[in-house]
Motif scaffolding. Structure first.
Motif, short mmCIF file in Angstrom:
data_model
loop_
_atom_site.label_atom_id
_atom_site.label_comp_id
_atom_site.label_asym_id
_atom_site.label_seq_id
_atom_site.Cartn_x
_atom_site.Cartn_y
_atom_site.Cartn_z
N HIS A 12 32.82 44.52 39.02
CA HIS A 12 32.27 43.27 39.56
C HIS A 12 32.82 42.05 38.82
N SER A 13 34.02 42.18 38.28
CA SER A 13 34.65 41.10 37.54
C SER A 13 36.12 41.01 37.93
N GLU A 14 36.69 39.83 37.77
CA GLU A 14 38.14 39.67 37.99
C GLU A 14 38.67 38.56 37.11
N VAL A 15 39.93 38.72 36.73
CA VAL A 15 40.60 37.77 35.86
C VAL A 15 41.91 37.38 36.54
N GLN A 16 42.11 36.08 36.74
CA GLN A 16 43.32 35.64 37.42
C GLN A 16 43.90 34.38 36.79
N PHE A 17 45.14 34.11 37.15
CA PHE A 17 45.80 32.87 36.74
C PHE A 17 46.56 32.34 37.94
N LYS A 18 46.80 31.04 37.92
CA LYS A 18 47.54 30.39 39.00
C LYS A 18 48.61 29.50 38.38
N VAL A 19 49.79 29.53 39.00
CA VAL A 19 50.91 28.74 38.50
C VAL A 19 51.68 28.18 39.70
N LYS A 20 52.13 26.96 39.56
CA LYS A 20 52.93 26.34 40.62
C LYS A 20 54.34 26.94 40.63
N HIS A 21 54.82 27.26 41.82
CA HIS A 21 56.18 27.77 42.01
C HIS A 21 56.95 26.73 42.80
N SER A 32 44.43 43.63 36.02
CA SER A 32 43.49 44.64 36.53
C SER A 32 42.83 45.42 35.40
N SER A 33 43.36 45.34 34.19
CA SER A 33 42.77 46.04 33.05
C SER A 33 42.41 45.02 31.98
N PHE A 34 41.11 44.86 31.74
CA PHE A 34 40.63 43.89 30.77
C PHE A 34 39.27 44.34 30.25
N ASN A 35 38.85 43.71 29.16
CA ASN A 35 37.57 44.05 28.57
C ASN A 35 36.97 42.79 27.96
N ALA A 36 35.66 42.76 27.92
CA ALA A 36 34.94 41.68 27.24
C ALA A 36 33.73 42.29 26.56
N GLU A 37 33.50 41.86 25.34
CA GLU A 37 32.32 42.27 24.59
C GLU A 37 31.70 41.04 23.97
N VAL A 38 30.39 40.91 24.15
CA VAL A 38 29.66 39.74 23.67
C VAL A 38 28.42 40.23 22.94
N GLU A 39 28.11 39.59 21.82
CA GLU A 39 26.85 39.85 21.12
C GLU A 39 26.07 38.55 21.09
N VAL A 57 48.41 43.33 29.22
CA VAL A 57 49.47 42.60 29.91
C VAL A 57 50.20 43.49 30.91
N ASP A 58 50.30 44.77 30.62
CA ASP A 58 50.99 45.69 31.52
C ASP A 58 50.29 45.78 32.89
N SER A 59 49.03 45.32 32.97
CA SER A 59 48.29 45.39 34.23
C SER A 59 48.47 44.15 35.10
N VAL A 60 49.38 43.25 34.72
CA VAL A 60 49.57 42.02 35.49
C VAL A 60 50.08 42.35 36.89
N ASP A 78 56.59 39.93 27.26
CA ASP A 78 57.18 40.85 26.28
C ASP A 78 56.21 41.99 25.96
N VAL A 79 55.84 42.74 27.00
CA VAL A 79 54.84 43.80 26.91
C VAL A 79 55.16 44.81 25.82
N SER A 80 56.42 45.14 25.61
CA SER A 80 56.75 46.17 24.62
C SER A 80 56.36 45.76 23.20
N ASN A 81 56.30 44.45 22.93
CA ASN A 81 55.92 43.97 21.60
C ASN A 81 54.54 43.32 21.55
N HIS A 82 54.02 42.91 22.70
CA HIS A 82 52.75 42.18 22.77
C HIS A 82 51.96 42.67 23.97
N GLY A 83 51.29 43.80 23.80
CA GLY A 83 50.64 44.48 24.92
C GLY A 83 49.34 43.88 25.39
N GLN A 84 48.74 42.99 24.58
CA GLN A 84 47.46 42.43 24.99
C GLN A 84 47.42 40.92 24.81
#
Length: 178
Positions: A12-21, A32-39, A57-60, A78-84
């Motif tokens: 029941h959640s979604e994360v998106q970004f928008k950029v001008k082309h 499509s793959s993300f997590n959030a934890e709050v205390e 980032v691989d889920s973009v 640069d997913v191979s060096n910065h996966g999240q």
């Protein structure tokens, strides 16, 4: 009050970004793959002691495999060096407008910068299964170049292919744990 832990409800959640082309249309991308934890202290999000969001980032996805492959490459995320991508909130403050500001540090490609996003808290309810849930809409903007996303191209007519400004939008539903 006791500390309460909340985790994201990915169904029941979604994360998106928008950029001008080409500065004439907007492309929307999702993670499509993300997590959030709050205390929180009780159910008071203004007293959150911990707010951590991560996106794989691989889920973009932008609904274009060639563009998604380019986004995963060294020229962008640069997913191979910065996966999240990681956001660590450090202050959640209510404003007079009824909206809140969430301040924190956003890390993309190993570059961490302070970011403030607007938050609309839609309330807390108990669902038909007895789970306590909280809903939020989050909006913000970043400059991609500040995070090392510096790939650029210009058309023959001199138009920029991808804007520097990235609009962030998330619909987040959290589930109270315990």
């Amino acid at each position: 009050m006791a500390n309460v832990k909340w985790t994201v409800d990915p169904a029941h959640s979604e994360v998106q970004f928008k950029v001008k082309h080409l500065m004439i249309t907007t492309v929307t991308g999702y993670f499509s793959s993300f997590n959030a934890e709050v205390e929180t202290d009780g159910e008071d999000f203004t007293k959150a002691s911990s707010i951590v969001f991560t996106a794989d980032v691989d889920s973009v996805s932008t609904n274009n495999e060639q563009r998604d492959t380019h986004l995963r490459s060294e020229e962008f995320f640069d997913v191979s060096n910065h996966g999240q991508i990681k956001f660590v909130g450090n202050k959640y403050e209510e404003t007079e407008s009824g909206f809140a500001k969430l301040h924190g540090d956003l890390n993309i490609r190993g570059v961490s910068k302070p970011v403030t996003v607007n938050v609309e808290h839609h309330g807390i309810v108990v669902d038909p299964y007895g789970q306590t849930k909280a809903g939020f809409t989050i909006d913000g903007k970043i400059n991609r170049k500040e995070f090392g996303l510096t790939w650029d191209a210009v058309t023959e007519a001199g138009n920029v292919v991808v804007s520097d400004e990235i609009r962030l939008h998330a619909e987040i539903q959290l589930v109270r744990q315990g």
